[in-house]
Design an enzyme around this catalytic site. Structure first.
Site, PDB file in Angstrom:
ATOM      1  N   GLY A 166       0.836  -1.200   0.000  1.00 28.56           N
ATOM      2  CA  GLY A 166       0.000   0.000   0.000  1.00 28.56           C
ATOM      3  C   GLY A 166       0.863   1.239   0.000  1.00 28.56           C
ATOM      4  N   ASP A 186     -12.274   9.937   9.077  1.00 30.83           N
ATOM      5  CA  ASP A 186     -11.943   9.601   7.686  1.00 30.83           C
ATOM      6  C   ASP A 186     -12.519   8.234   7.303  1.00 30.83           C
ATOM      7  OD1 ASP A 186     -10.918  10.089   5.186  1.00 30.83           O
ATOM      8  OD2 ASP A 186      -8.863   9.494   5.663  1.00 30.83           O
ATOM      9  N   GLY A 190       0.510   5.727  -0.120  1.00 33.57           N
ATOM     10  CA  GLY A 190      -0.319   6.918  -0.164  1.00 33.57           C
ATOM     11  C   GLY A 190       0.512   8.161   0.049  1.00 33.57           C
ATOM     12  N   GLY A 191      -0.171   9.285   0.201  1.00 33.83           N
ATOM     13  CA  GLY A 191       0.540  10.543   0.366  1.00 33.83           C
ATOM     14  C   GLY A 191       1.198  10.678   1.725  1.00 33.83           C
TER      15      GLY A 191
END
Length: 704
Positions: A385, A501, A387-388
């Site tokens: 995985g 979130d 992400g940012g």
């Protein structure tokens, strides 16, 4: 050769020294002229008995009671001011272990009054670090209440339950952390459902936690004859005592904040510099340890020299050089790691640990060497995985446990890293990813979680993943599990937690395709009397609560809105945001509400859902999702209401499908229903972000 000589040298020295047995002696803990023992318990000053000069004020007075019976004669110490039996004292750590009563509910003649022990105004508090609030029973909610707030947990049972199981993870036994500065409380046990009047014999208690998963009470279900359990009180020499503490080169005192949240300094604790004696009275600390040998020091020295002289020679020089080299290397590495530790938020994390915000029993500090070996030096082939904010690697520890390692990007993410670590250390729920530990020895901080093998919900809904057919039953189960996890976060954790979130990419699926809520980087733990958070607007476009976006005030109903979007995704199989030919973004939530208002909602429901589900049951979920998406947050249901309503729909759906079976090849082990309340709540901690990267890029909004 050198190693053999060193071993030979050590054996000779140990053989000479061990020839002299230790002298039996006792280090004085009481003031001179005072009694020091009651039964088999030593009474250290500032505690004491009988004469007022032997203890430091009424709160520290010990009453030695005669507890003799027909065939047994003994004495037992009691804290006279509080009236509780003392089991032991720990002078160095400032602890007193007492026998504490258990609260029984619905146990017939053995019912007990609600525990309402008060330490108000005393130098004692219930230890958050060494105690837990524990409840045992079936399908109950237990609450520890104080001044209108408190904490609690939920315990459920299946047919094979045993009340009092040692692992209190929510199945017949649950646990919750205590609030800070706890001096008094009351206990309440309620049935899980409001309409239930009988929930069987149940128990609730504040109890000492011996290990990370065990307590001082029976684990075989036999609790009916148990009246008390050990609990730990912390104490300090409070400012109001006006006790003059000894000041000399053998002892020192530190300011403490044990009993009050109103002041930075509420008292003091003292220690001996050389660990021998009692620092709370003059002459209590000793400048050398008690005598060790029976023979004179000169004869012992001669004996040691004889042993050393056999293999001393040049080997001692090699040993010195080896030690100097080792010490130099250790110093260099230590300074480097301290610098990295500080830069990665280690000091902040250490502060949180000392304050009791982090449950240190549940998490482990991994070494960099362990994680490098587990991930093959963070090989890019191990990336699962990205992400940012972080990259996630799959790894395997030497004991065979599969893990996921989350490597943060340092710039601007330290607070987020610490926040996620603190929150997940408090959580223990089967539908929340479990945090195993962390590592701060690297330039980039690392978090370690349980490995979740089957990706995230987004992939199965929107990327045609054939591993799991998204049947109506499975969609309804996943919705119920996620709702139960959010209900736990909002209502049953030691402090309410807002996730902030919730989205389908943050809902992972384990080996049995059970839902696991993940990614707590932006989550917040709040006080129970706070109704909202005023923060910089932050979230994912398509799931963001419009009310939060306009007011910057995040409430528990903001999580409800995001869950409503996920529920619509499960109903329709559509993405939360779609782009039209004119490159305009189209919101699934707005489109869904419009279809409900125009009475054409079944036109957008997924074909498989329409085929497999009862129309009236689908409509009930549609109405529930519509209520979750209300623009006015006050009109939205709570996550408890959402959870119970989804469970009710699942029951009805199960009855209507009792005679039907899908012809698809589905492993019954992976998709079987859990018992009615297994998905509602299960207490205690952990986290992971092992989700695979979806094609849809998250669009994050951040405004001032």
């Amino acid at each position: 050769m050198i190693l053999k000589l060193v071993i030979h040298f050590i054996i000779l020295v140990m053989r000479e020294v061990s020839a002299y047995p230790p002298r039996i002696g006792r280090t004085r803990v009481e003031k001179p002229g005072c009694e020091w023992q009651c039964g088999d318990v030593s009474i250290p000053f500032p505690f004491g008995m009988k004469s007022s000069k032997c203890y430091a004020g009424k709160w520290f007075e010990i009453e030695c009671r005669n507890t003799s019976s027909y065939n047994n004669y003994s004495h037992t110490p009691y804290l006279k001011s509080i009236g509780v039996e003392v089991i032991s004292f720990d002078l160095r750590r400032g602890l007193v272990t007492i026998n504490h009563p258990i609260y029984r509910s619905n146990c017939g003649s053995k019912d007990s009054p609600r525990v309402n022990q008060s330490l108000e105004g005393s130098p004692f508090v219930y230890s958050r670090k060494y105690n837990k609030f524990v409840a045992a029973g079936c399908n109950i909610m237990a609450f520890l209440q104080l001044n209108g707030s408190g904490s609690g947990c939920v315990s459920i049972c299946d047919e094979d339950y045993k009340v009092g199981d040692a692992n209190c993870n929510g199945k017949s036994c649950c646990e919750s952390s205590l609030p800070l500065y706890l001096t008094q409380y009351s206990t309440v046990i309620k049935a899980l459902k409001d309409n239930e009047t009988s929930h069987g014999c149940s128990y609730a208690m504040v109890v000492e936690k011996v290990l990370s998963y065990r307590y001082y009470f029976p684990v075989n279900g036999v609790m009916k004859d148990l009246a008390v359990v050990p609990a730990v009180l912390e104490w300090e020499i409070v400012n109001s005592l006006n006790l003059t503490l000894p000041l000399d080169h053998l002892s020192y005192c530190d300011d403490t904040n044990v009993t009050s949240s109103l002041y930075k300094r509420s008292g003091q604790r003292c220690s001996c510099r050389f660990t021998f004696g009692n620092p709370y009275f003059v002459g209590g600390c000793k400048d050398d340890p008690p005598p060790i040998y029976r023979k004179s020091r000169s004869s012992v020295t001669i004996s040691i020299i004889k042993g050393v002289s056999i293999s001393f020679g040049s080997i001692i020089l090699l040993i010195i050089l080896w030690r100097v080299l080792k010490a130099t290397k250790k110093t260099i590495v230590g300074k480097y790691r301290k610098r990295i530790f500080k830069r990665n938020g280690g000091l902040l994390l250490k502060q949180r640990l000392s304050s009791g915000e982090v449950n240190g029993d549940k998490v482990k500090l991994f070494s960099l060497k362990e994680l490098e070996k587990a991930t093959d030096n963070f090989n890019t082939n191990r990336v699962i995985g990205k992400g940012g904010q972080a990259t996630v690697y799959k790894g395997m520890l030497i004991n065979g446990i599969i893990i996921a390692v989350k490597k943060f990007k340092v710039q601007g993410k330290i607070e987020e890293f610490i926040n996620e670590f603190v929150i997940l250390s408090q959580i223990n729920h089967r539908n929340v990813v479990k945090l195993l530990g962390s590592c701060l020895e690297t330039k980039i901080p690392l978090l370690v979680y349980e490995f979740i093998p089957n990706g995230n919900l987004f992939e199965y809904l929107h990327q045609q993943n054939e591993d799991l057919p998204m049947t109506w039953d499975i969609r309804l189960r996943i919705a119920t599990e996620v709702a139960g996890a959010l209900f736990y976060l909002h209502s049953a954790a030691s402090q309410p937690i807002y996730h902030k979130d919730i989205k389908s990419t943050n809902i992972l699926l384990d080996e049995k395709y059970r839902a696991k809520v993940a990614d707590f980087g932006t989550s917040r733990m709040i006080s129970s009397d706070v109704t909202h958070l005023t923060t910089v607007v932050q979230g994912t476009f398509g799931y963001l609560d419009p009310e939060y976006f306009q007011t910057s005030q995040f409430t528990e109903k903001s999580d409800v809105y995001s869950f409503g979007v996920v529920l619509v995704e499960l109903l329709t199989g559509k993405k939360p945001i779609t782009h039209t030919s004119s490159e305009e973004a189209k919101s699934l939530a707005s489109y869904f509400i419009m279809c409900v208002e125009k009475d054409c909602v079944f036109d957008i429901i997924d074909e498989r859902v329409m085929k497999e589900g009862e129309k009236n049951h689908i409509m009930e979920v549609v109405n529930l999702a519509n209520r979750c998406l209300e623009l006015n947050g006050k009109r939205r249901p709570t996550m408890k209401e959402v959870t119970l309503e989804l469970e009710s729909i699942r029951k009805l759906e199960g009855k209507s499908n009792a005679q039907e079976r899908h012809n698809e090849l589905v492993r019954s082990e992976d998709y079987q229903s859990w018992d009615d309340y297994s998905t509602i709540l299960e207490i205690r901690s952990a986290f992971d972000l092992s989700n695979r990267t979806p094609n849809l890029e998250d669009i994050h909004i951040r405004t001032i």
